[in-house]
Scaffold this active site. Structure first.
Site, mmCIF file in Angstrom:
data_model
loop_
_atom_site.group_PDB
_atom_site.id
_atom_site.type_symbol
_atom_site.label_atom_id
_atom_site.label_comp_id
_atom_site.label_asym_id
_atom_site.label_seq_id
_atom_site.Cartn_x
_atom_site.Cartn_y
_atom_site.Cartn_z
ATOM 1 N N GLU A 194 0.831 -1.208 0.000
ATOM 2 C CA GLU A 194 0.000 0.000 0.000
ATOM 3 C C GLU A 194 0.867 1.261 0.000
ATOM 4 O O GLU A 194 0.372 2.359 -0.226
ATOM 5 C CB GLU A 194 -0.952 -0.007 1.205
ATOM 6 C CG GLU A 194 -0.302 0.051 2.581
ATOM 7 C CD GLU A 194 0.220 -1.300 3.092
ATOM 8 O OE1 GLU A 194 0.356 -2.245 2.288
ATOM 9 O OE2 GLU A 194 0.514 -1.388 4.308
ATOM 10 N N ARG A 195 2.177 1.095 0.256
ATOM 11 C CA ARG A 195 3.033 2.287 0.278
ATOM 12 C C ARG A 195 3.579 2.639 -1.100
ATOM 13 O O ARG A 195 4.017 3.747 -1.330
ATOM 14 C CB ARG A 195 4.170 2.049 1.268
ATOM 15 C CG ARG A 195 3.604 1.870 2.673
ATOM 16 C CD ARG A 195 4.647 1.930 3.713
ATOM 17 N NE ARG A 195 5.190 0.618 4.013
ATOM 18 C CZ ARG A 195 5.980 0.385 5.041
ATOM 19 N NH1 ARG A 195 6.344 1.366 5.829
ATOM 20 N NH2 ARG A 195 6.432 -0.832 5.269
ATOM 21 N N SER A 244 7.998 -8.763 5.801
ATOM 22 C CA SER A 244 8.592 -8.939 7.134
ATOM 23 C C SER A 244 8.220 -10.291 7.748
ATOM 24 O O SER A 244 7.252 -10.932 7.323
ATOM 25 C CB SER A 244 8.080 -7.829 8.047
ATOM 26 O OG SER A 244 6.684 -7.984 8.219
ATOM 27 N N CYS A 299 16.439 -6.879 1.317
ATOM 28 C CA CYS A 299 16.509 -8.080 2.157
ATOM 29 C C CYS A 299 17.863 -8.749 1.998
ATOM 30 O O CYS A 299 18.242 -9.579 2.816
ATOM 31 C CB CYS A 299 15.407 -9.058 1.772
ATOM 32 S SG CYS A 299 15.628 -9.718 0.133
HETATM 33 P P1 NAD Z 1 5.639 -5.805 5.522
HETATM 34 O O1 NAD Z 1 5.596 -7.182 6.070
HETATM 35 O O2 NAD Z 1 5.348 -4.677 6.420
HETATM 36 O O3 NAD Z 1 4.603 -5.696 4.295
HETATM 37 C C1 NAD Z 1 4.562 -6.681 3.282
HETATM 38 C C2 NAD Z 1 3.113 -6.902 2.876
HETATM 39 O O4 NAD Z 1 2.389 -7.474 3.954
HETATM 40 C C3 NAD Z 1 2.390 -5.620 2.496
HETATM 41 O O5 NAD Z 1 1.634 -5.863 1.331
HETATM 42 C C4 NAD Z 1 1.525 -5.314 3.707
HETATM 43 O O6 NAD Z 1 0.303 -4.722 3.360
HETATM 44 C C5 NAD Z 1 1.295 -6.650 4.358
HETATM 45 N N1 NAD Z 1 1.345 -6.594 5.829
HETATM 46 C C6 NAD Z 1 2.100 -5.776 6.587
HETATM 47 N N2 NAD Z 1 1.950 -6.058 7.894
HETATM 48 C C7 NAD Z 1 1.073 -7.061 7.971
HETATM 49 C C8 NAD Z 1 0.508 -7.809 9.052
HETATM 50 N N3 NAD Z 1 0.824 -7.563 10.323
HETATM 51 N N4 NAD Z 1 -0.348 -8.792 8.751
HETATM 52 C C9 NAD Z 1 -0.662 -9.071 7.487
HETATM 53 N N5 NAD Z 1 -0.155 -8.393 6.430
HETATM 54 C C10 NAD Z 1 0.690 -7.411 6.651
HETATM 55 O O7 NAD Z 1 7.064 -5.632 4.836
HETATM 56 P P2 NAD Z 1 7.688 -4.307 4.220
HETATM 57 O O8 NAD Z 1 8.042 -3.382 5.338
HETATM 58 O O9 NAD Z 1 6.846 -3.805 3.125
HETATM 59 O O10 NAD Z 1 9.035 -4.895 3.566
HETATM 60 C C11 NAD Z 1 10.245 -5.006 4.253
HETATM 61 C C12 NAD Z 1 10.485 -6.429 4.742
HETATM 62 O O11 NAD Z 1 10.443 -7.322 3.641
HETATM 63 C C13 NAD Z 1 11.871 -6.620 5.355
HETATM 64 O O12 NAD Z 1 11.759 -7.426 6.497
HETATM 65 C C14 NAD Z 1 12.651 -7.329 4.260
HETATM 66 O O13 NAD Z 1 13.734 -8.115 4.705
HETATM 67 C C15 NAD Z 1 11.580 -8.185 3.675
HETATM 68 N N6 NAD Z 1 11.927 -8.594 2.321
HETATM 69 C C16 NAD Z 1 12.281 -9.896 2.128
HETATM 70 C C17 NAD Z 1 12.661 -10.317 0.874
HETATM 71 C C18 NAD Z 1 13.065 -11.739 0.640
HETATM 72 O O14 NAD Z 1 13.053 -12.159 -0.515
HETATM 73 N N7 NAD Z 1 13.414 -12.498 1.672
HETATM 74 C C19 NAD Z 1 12.659 -9.409 -0.195
HETATM 75 C C20 NAD Z 1 12.269 -8.088 0.039
HETATM 76 C C21 NAD Z 1 11.898 -7.690 1.307
#
Ligand code: NAD
Length: 514
Positions: A194-195, A244, A299
């Protein structure tokens, strides 16, 4: 197209009702949501509101998944050559629009324009690989398993698949998801972060231009309610998640409980082990680039260095090179390090830096209070280095996701390996050495899914898979490559017997055939 790109023309500081809205993509149409709940999208370099994104209503989410379900019957039966041709056109359209996609990424996510192009490029590579579907989806055959009998398999799509994406790679990660899922014959429901929804919307428009049938890709927006909807709706057979640990573990459990396949790529704490025999020049440059590029919001960022033996003496030079990076808005010429995604993220990163200081680490370079002329309201943190860090410290235990390099020291390679293996994450790691035996020992003994030898960010190309492990991954099949194809398909095994007419059986066989 103009409507989709409207945020690019925006430059206002305060919210007004004329801020452009992000559309839903339902049944082949870009439609305005009827919701009463909207979220602001900010430019991280200024915190100006550059758009709004809806929290899709239940009716809209149902319409999206029903569109995917309806279309599955025809799309899964569309010839594989037709599907391949659409994605061949699509990859060309992505190439043709790479600058526009990158501008949208920089506007909403903040990373530098050059890095944003890299973001698109790495997703494009997966899309290009998806165009080899005519080979990737081949089944197997074994003739004459017994007299007149042959066995063969079909690799088939599984139904409606869904993708939930994070903010940090607005192009690459959605492109890890829907192109591969769809070229296999599945229909796809995307929920971008959403960001940063703008890039996904333009990617959808380009896919429409490439000739994808209406309803094969649907896009909804939102947060928890949209995620729960995806985890619970019975028509959705598989979920690809990147983000995350908090969200990823929740989605893995809720989706799996509902009988879905889930692949969940999550957080990381990647260690770079520096041996004293390494090529110093290359190693320091690679460490600095991999720790601070994209403001550490990758990540696969190399956020933790372990200096082994005399490599400790390289710290002052590491600091000098890090200081030389230019912190600026992502669209400014020469910018190396852009802003963090939000003021909350900046506050969290600054809190973790302070926690390191409070727990006894040495702050060799402090990026807090960095001044970026003309962008005083942005979420900037400059390159920061904490040394004398120990595994008990909060700044070591938590994923910082900012431009902060924490430095530990080890007397031996064995000690460095146990530090890496004691850390719960297993996304990526790198060793810097000129000794082949050292490199081999490291790659064999370290329990991390992706390892670089003199390669700081070893993200595999799409003919391989993205194989993060341990605390960084939940699921059985990884993203893209052979495992990606397995994730998005199921096998049907056919055993057939064609006897010559004169070989008709005389009586029923009641024993198990052997
Ligand atoms: P985030 O988990 O906050 O958001 C990811 C998605 O999940 C979004 O679409 C969001 O709407 C949804 N979301 C957020 N919180 C939620 C919750 N509590 N319950 C259900 N859905 C939820 O992640 P972010 O801040 O957008 O991205 C950064 C994170 O992603 C870091 O931890 C990074 O390491 C990880 N990441 C991992 C990889 C990988 O391939 N391992 C790649 C890119 C990013």
């Amino acid at each position: 197209m103009n409507d989709l790109l409207a945020p690019l023309q925006m430059g206002r500081r305060c919210y007004s009702s004329s801020v452009p809205t992000t559309k839903l993509f339902i049944d082949g149409k870009f439609v305005e949501s009827n919701t009463s709940e909207w979220l602001d999208i900010h430019n991280p370099a200024t915190n100006e509101v550059v758009g709004r994104v809806p929290k899709a209503t239940q009716t809209e989410m149902l319409a999206a998944v029903e569109s995917c379900s309806r279309t599955f019957a025809s799309w899964s039966e569309t010839s594989i050559l037709t599907r391949q041709q659409i994605f061949l056109r699509y990859q060309q359209l992505i190439k043709d629009n790479i600058k526009e996609l990158a501008r949208l990424i920089t506007l909403e996510q903040g990373k530098t324009l050059a890095d944003a192009e890299g973001d698109v490029f790495r997703g494009l590579q997966v899309t290009e690989h998806a165009c080899s579907i005519t080979s990737l989806m081949l089944g197997e055959t074994l003739p004459s398993i017994t007299k007149d009998m042959d066995t063969y398999t079909y690799r088939l799509p599984i139904g409606v698949c869904a993708g939930i994406a994070p903010f940090n790679f607005p192009a690459m990660i959605p492109l890890w998801m829907f192109p591969l899922g769809m070229v296999c014959g599945n229909t796809y429901l995307m929920k971008p972060s959403e960001r940063v929804p703008g890039c996904t919307m333009l990617l959808a428009k380009l896919l429409q231009d490439a000739g994808i049938p209406d309803g094969t890709l649907n896009i909804i927006h939102g947060q928890h309610a949209a995620v729960n909807f995806i985890c619970d709706h019975p028509a959705i057979k598989a979920i690809s998640f990147v983000g995350s640990n908090q969200a990823g573990e929740y989605i893995y459990e809720r989706g799996s409980k509902n009988g879905k396949r889930v692949q969940s790529n999550m957080g990381a704490k990647n260690h770079g082990v520096v041996m004293p025999d390494a090529n110093k020049e290359n190693t320091l440059n690679q460490l600095v680039g991999a720790a601070f590029g994209a403001a550490g919001q990758r990540c696969m960022a190399l956020s933790t260095a372990i200096l082994v033996g005399e490599a400790r003496d390289w710290l002052p030079e590491l600091v000098e090179r890090s200081k030389a990076l230019r912190v600026n808005a992502g669209d400014q010429p020469g910018a190396d390090v852009g802003p963090l995604i939000s003021p909350e993220s900046r506050a969290r990163v600054e809190m973790l830096i302070q926690s390191g200081v409070d727990e006894g680490a040495t702050l060799l370079l402090d990026g807090r209070n960095v001044h970026v002329k003309g962008y005083e309201n942005g979420n900037f943190v400059g390159p920061t280095i904490l040394s004398n860090v120990t595994p008990e410290m909060k700044c070591y235990k938590e994923e910082i996701f900012g431009p902060v390099l924490v430095v530990l020291e080890a007397d031996t390679l064995d000690k460095a390996i146990s530090l890496v293996n004691d850390n719960p994450y297993g996304n990526g790691t790198a060793i810097f050495t000129t000794n082949g035996a050292t490199a081999r020992k490291y790659t064999h003994e370290v329990e991390v899914g992706q390892i670089g030898v003199n390669v700081p960010i070893p993200v595999p190309l799409p003919m391989f898979s993205f194989t993060g492990s341990r605390g960084s991954f939940r699921g059985d099949m990884n993203f893209y490559g052979k495992q990606g194809i397995q994730f998005y398909t199921q096998i049907k095994t056919i055993t057939s017997q064609w006897k010559a007419e004169d070989a008709t059986t005389k009586s029923p066989a009641v024993t198990m055939p052997t």
